[in-house]
Design a protein around this motif. Structure first.
Motif, mmCIF file in Angstrom:
data_model
loop_
_atom_site.group_PDB
_atom_site.id
_atom_site.type_symbol
_atom_site.label_atom_id
_atom_site.label_comp_id
_atom_site.label_asym_id
_atom_site.label_seq_id
_atom_site.Cartn_x
_atom_site.Cartn_y
_atom_site.Cartn_z
ATOM 1 N N PHE A 154 5.427 4.345 1.141
ATOM 2 C CA PHE A 154 5.181 3.138 0.361
ATOM 3 C C PHE A 154 5.578 1.917 1.193
ATOM 4 C CE2 PHE A 154 5.972 6.614 -2.509
ATOM 5 C CZ PHE A 154 5.108 6.426 -3.582
ATOM 6 N N VAL A 155 4.674 0.956 1.327
ATOM 7 C CA VAL A 155 4.932 -0.252 2.117
ATOM 8 C C VAL A 155 4.944 -1.459 1.182
ATOM 9 C CG1 VAL A 155 4.174 -1.692 4.050
ATOM 10 C CG2 VAL A 155 3.800 0.791 4.110
ATOM 11 N N PHE A 156 5.946 -2.320 1.364
ATOM 12 C CA PHE A 156 6.101 -3.531 0.563
ATOM 13 C C PHE A 156 6.139 -4.740 1.491
ATOM 14 C CE2 PHE A 156 7.701 -0.034 -1.866
ATOM 15 C CZ PHE A 156 7.340 -0.300 -3.180
ATOM 16 N N ALA A 157 5.636 -5.876 0.996
ATOM 17 C CA ALA A 157 5.523 -7.075 1.827
ATOM 18 C C ALA A 157 5.929 -8.307 1.032
ATOM 19 C CB ALA A 157 4.083 -7.239 2.324
ATOM 20 N N CYS A 158 6.602 -9.232 1.712
ATOM 21 C CA CYS A 158 6.986 -10.497 1.093
ATOM 22 C C CYS A 158 5.758 -11.366 0.885
ATOM 23 C CB CYS A 158 7.994 -11.219 1.981
ATOM 24 S SG CYS A 158 8.562 -12.805 1.321
ATOM 25 N N ARG A 159 5.802 -12.201 -0.154
ATOM 26 C CA ARG A 159 4.708 -13.131 -0.431
ATOM 27 C C ARG A 159 4.804 -14.410 0.390
ATOM 28 N NH1 ARG A 159 6.406 -10.880 -5.239
ATOM 29 N NH2 ARG A 159 4.802 -10.108 -6.661
ATOM 30 N N LEU A 167 0.834 -1.196 0.000
ATOM 31 C CA LEU A 167 0.000 0.000 0.000
ATOM 32 C C LEU A 167 0.867 1.243 0.000
ATOM 33 C CD1 LEU A 167 0.053 1.472 3.056
ATOM 34 C CD2 LEU A 167 -1.380 -0.463 3.636
ATOM 35 N N GLN A 168 0.236 2.372 -0.269
ATOM 36 C CA GLN A 168 0.899 3.667 -0.145
ATOM 37 C C GLN A 168 -0.069 4.640 0.496
ATOM 38 O OE1 GLN A 168 1.287 3.991 -4.616
ATOM 39 N NE2 GLN A 168 0.881 6.162 -4.162
ATOM 40 N N LEU A 169 0.496 5.578 1.255
ATOM 41 C CA LEU A 169 -0.305 6.554 1.987
ATOM 42 C C LEU A 169 0.229 7.944 1.687
ATOM 43 C CD1 LEU A 169 -2.674 6.424 4.031
ATOM 44 C CD2 LEU A 169 -0.970 6.636 5.850
ATOM 45 N N TYR A 170 -0.628 8.789 1.144
ATOM 46 C CA TYR A 170 -0.261 10.184 0.861
ATOM 47 C C TYR A 170 -0.392 10.976 2.153
ATOM 48 C CZ TYR A 170 -0.254 14.756 -1.494
ATOM 49 O OH TYR A 170 0.048 16.033 -1.910
ATOM 50 N N ALA A 171 0.715 11.486 2.665
ATOM 51 C CA ALA A 171 0.747 12.125 3.976
ATOM 52 C C ALA A 171 1.623 13.377 3.941
ATOM 53 C CB ALA A 171 1.261 11.140 5.027
ATOM 54 N N GLU A 183 15.012 11.886 -2.848
ATOM 55 C CA GLU A 183 15.196 10.454 -3.051
ATOM 56 C C GLU A 183 14.192 9.674 -2.200
ATOM 57 O OE1 GLU A 183 18.489 11.533 -0.013
ATOM 58 O OE2 GLU A 183 17.117 12.526 -1.386
ATOM 59 N N TYR A 184 14.126 8.366 -2.428
ATOM 60 C CA TYR A 184 13.286 7.487 -1.617
ATOM 61 C C TYR A 184 14.116 6.996 -0.437
ATOM 62 C CZ TYR A 184 9.558 7.433 -5.077
ATOM 63 O OH TYR A 184 8.529 7.792 -5.914
ATOM 64 N N LEU A 185 13.668 7.307 0.764
ATOM 65 C CA LEU A 185 14.408 6.973 1.982
ATOM 66 C C LEU A 185 13.685 5.865 2.736
ATOM 67 C CD1 LEU A 185 15.199 10.610 3.149
ATOM 68 C CD2 LEU A 185 16.741 9.024 1.995
ATOM 69 N N GLU A 186 14.442 4.852 3.147
ATOM 70 C CA GLU A 186 13.825 3.758 3.885
ATOM 71 C C GLU A 186 13.548 4.178 5.319
ATOM 72 O OE1 GLU A 186 14.141 -1.065 4.553
ATOM 73 O OE2 GLU A 186 15.843 0.006 3.656
ATOM 74 N N GLU A 187 12.349 3.865 5.785
ATOM 75 C CA GLU A 187 11.969 4.117 7.161
ATOM 76 C C GLU A 187 11.844 2.788 7.902
ATOM 77 O OE1 GLU A 187 12.234 6.852 8.492
ATOM 78 O OE2 GLU A 187 11.599 8.525 7.224
ATOM 79 N N PHE A 188 11.166 2.767 9.038
ATOM 80 C CA PHE A 188 11.194 1.591 9.901
ATOM 81 C C PHE A 188 9.784 1.060 10.118
ATOM 82 C CE2 PHE A 188 11.249 -0.398 14.164
ATOM 83 C CZ PHE A 188 12.246 -1.332 13.963
ATOM 84 N N VAL A 220 9.447 -0.164 4.206
ATOM 85 C CA VAL A 220 8.677 1.053 3.943
ATOM 86 C C VAL A 220 9.629 2.150 3.484
ATOM 87 C CG1 VAL A 220 8.790 1.671 6.406
ATOM 88 C CG2 VAL A 220 7.081 2.747 4.940
ATOM 89 N N PHE A 221 9.196 2.929 2.501
ATOM 90 C CA PHE A 221 10.000 4.016 1.938
ATOM 91 C C PHE A 221 9.184 5.307 1.938
ATOM 92 C CE2 PHE A 221 11.842 0.175 0.345
ATOM 93 C CZ PHE A 221 13.209 0.418 0.352
ATOM 94 N N ARG A 222 9.892 6.425 2.134
ATOM 95 C CA ARG A 222 9.282 7.754 2.142
ATOM 96 C C ARG A 222 9.851 8.573 1.001
ATOM 97 N NH1 ARG A 222 11.572 12.209 4.576
ATOM 98 N NH2 ARG A 222 12.898 10.858 5.853
ATOM 99 N N ASN A 223 8.957 9.317 0.336
ATOM 100 C CA ASN A 223 9.389 10.227 -0.724
ATOM 101 C C ASN A 223 8.592 11.519 -0.614
ATOM 102 O OD1 ASN A 223 8.971 10.866 -4.105
ATOM 103 N ND2 ASN A 223 11.010 10.739 -3.220
ATOM 104 N N GLN A 224 9.223 12.639 -0.934
ATOM 105 C CA GLN A 224 8.542 13.921 -0.808
ATOM 106 C C GLN A 224 9.046 14.900 -1.861
ATOM 107 O OE1 GLN A 224 9.802 14.062 3.224
ATOM 108 N NE2 GLN A 224 11.290 15.714 2.886
ATOM 109 N N LEU A 225 8.198 15.852 -2.178
ATOM 110 C CA LEU A 225 8.515 16.866 -3.177
ATOM 111 C C LEU A 225 7.965 18.215 -2.718
ATOM 112 C CD1 LEU A 225 7.448 15.008 -6.458
ATOM 113 C CD2 LEU A 225 9.805 15.431 -5.712
ATOM 114 N N PRO A 226 8.628 19.318 -3.088
ATOM 115 C CA PRO A 226 8.028 20.637 -2.848
ATOM 116 C C PRO A 226 6.878 20.878 -3.813
ATOM 117 C CG PRO A 226 10.068 20.861 -4.067
ATOM 118 C CD PRO A 226 9.953 19.404 -3.725
#
Length: 361
Positions: A79-84, A61-65, A345-350, A100-106
């Motif tokens: 953006f959240v990714f999961a193993c099958r 899933l992805q969440l616009y925040a 850039e896309y930064l990995e979160e926890f 999970v990865f975070r991305n942002q833009l002005p």
């Protein structure tokens, strides 16, 4: 996102609403392929491998925040990714089969207009399939929508993130549409939680007030008394051990009862969002992370709780696509308190996985 707790619900977009789930409309969504925000620095195949089996993770899933007080995060998506693989979910704790990865833009950037997108679909886009190539020309995997550096050796047109998804696409029919791969696609609708509970209603495991009555009914007590081995076992335990056991059962009951009460008003919620405010709603007294368990961001700042994914989401996932019997009690996402990231850039979160305790299910 607004102040206070906000809830997310999965709603099928349908063919006529698929356009709202594309990147230009800044969606929150479940399944399908990622609607990437920025086009630079997408996470590659190595970053999207399961931490346990090393197979490619699927988009969950992805969440616009966005953060209104941060000009550099006028647009911001997680953006959240999961193993099958079901076996990868047997252990609770950090990352493992999830990332999970975070991305942002002005607001003013090279990808999107400064003005909000129109509320009506452009002609011909209502039922359009997700793109297989970014505007920059970078190819995307036909199966998962992540970067696709590998191409089919025969047609030289189909792109893949790696050999696993190339083999999967071949088995399912290389020349057919890949829109059926992955989980069903849903839009996430966000609504504020009704203030039926105080903001500080999280359970203090040391607080004995309000404990749920866990006493046995007379029939159960009779059965217990008739079981000599059980009685002898309890007699062999010292008073301190018995007291600790009883306290653990009471804490577990209180926490799970609080979880049930918080979701009872809106049982279909799949997201609870509250960045830096109210903490998570735990499903168990077991495997609650300490502050030391949440690693600092690569910039050195602490991470704060931002949102949690509820177990109700599992009802919307196609088991055949995301793995048989993948499971969780709740998934907790923590992000950089300083919201770092100057290069877009896309930064990995926890992300932390907590399971239900054996006694609560």
């Amino acid at each position: 996102m607004a102040a206070g707790v906000e809830l997310g619900f999965a709603a099928a977009a349908g063919p006529g609403g698929a356009w709202r789930l594309r990147s230009a409309y800044f969606p929150s969504k479940v399944g399908g392929r990622p609607a990437w925000l920025g086009e630079a620095g997408l996470p590659g195949p190595a970053a999207l491998r399961c931490g346990r089996c090393q197979q490619p993770c699927a988009f969950l899933l992805q969440l616009y925040a966005p953060l209104p007080d941060r000009p550099d995060a006028f647009h911001r998506t997680l953006f959240v990714f999961a193993c099958r693989g079901a076996a990868c979910y047997r252990l609770p704790g950090p990352r493992g089969p999830l990332c999970v990865f975070r991305n942002q833009l002005p607001r003013r950037n090279d990808t999107y207009p400064a003005e909000p997108p129109p509320e009506e679909p452009p002609p011909g886009l209502a039922a359009a399939a997700p793109p297989l190539r970014l505007r920059s020309g970078a190819a995307l995997c036909r199966v998962c929508g992540c970067l696709g550096p590998r191409v089919c050796g025969s047609c030289r047109r189909a792109a893949y993130c790696g050999p696993q998804h190339q083999a999967l696409d071949w088995r399912r029919g290389h020349r057919r549409s890949c829109g059926k791969h992955g989980a069903g696609e849903y839009e996430i609708l966000i609504e504020p939680e009704e203030p039926e509970f105080p903001a500080d209603s999280s359970v203090d495991p040391g607080d004995e007030q309000g404990a749920v009555d866990t006493s046995k009914d007379p029939k159960e007590q009779g059965e217990l008394g008739a079981t000599g081995s059980a009685g002898e076992a309890f007699q062999s335990l010292d008073e301190e051990t018995l007291e600790a056991m009883a306290k653990h059962e009471t804490e577990e009951d209180k926490i799970f009862q609080t979880f049930k009460e918080r979701v009872a008003a809106e049982p279909e919620q799949i997201i609870r969002y509250c960045r830096g405010g109210e903490g998570p709603v735990w499903v168990s007294s077991e495997n609650i992370p300490d502050e030391k368990d949440i690693p600092n961001c690569s910039c050195g700042a602490k991470r704060v709780f931002e949102f949690q994914i509820m177990p109700q989401l599992l009802n919307h996932l196609q088991v055949d696509s995301l793995g048989e019997s993948i499971d969780w009690g709740t998934l907790l996402v923590y992000t950089c308190a300083d919201n770092c990231g100057e290069g877009n850039e896309y930064l990995e979160e926890f992300i932390w996985k907590q399971d239900f305790s054996a006694g609560s299910i």
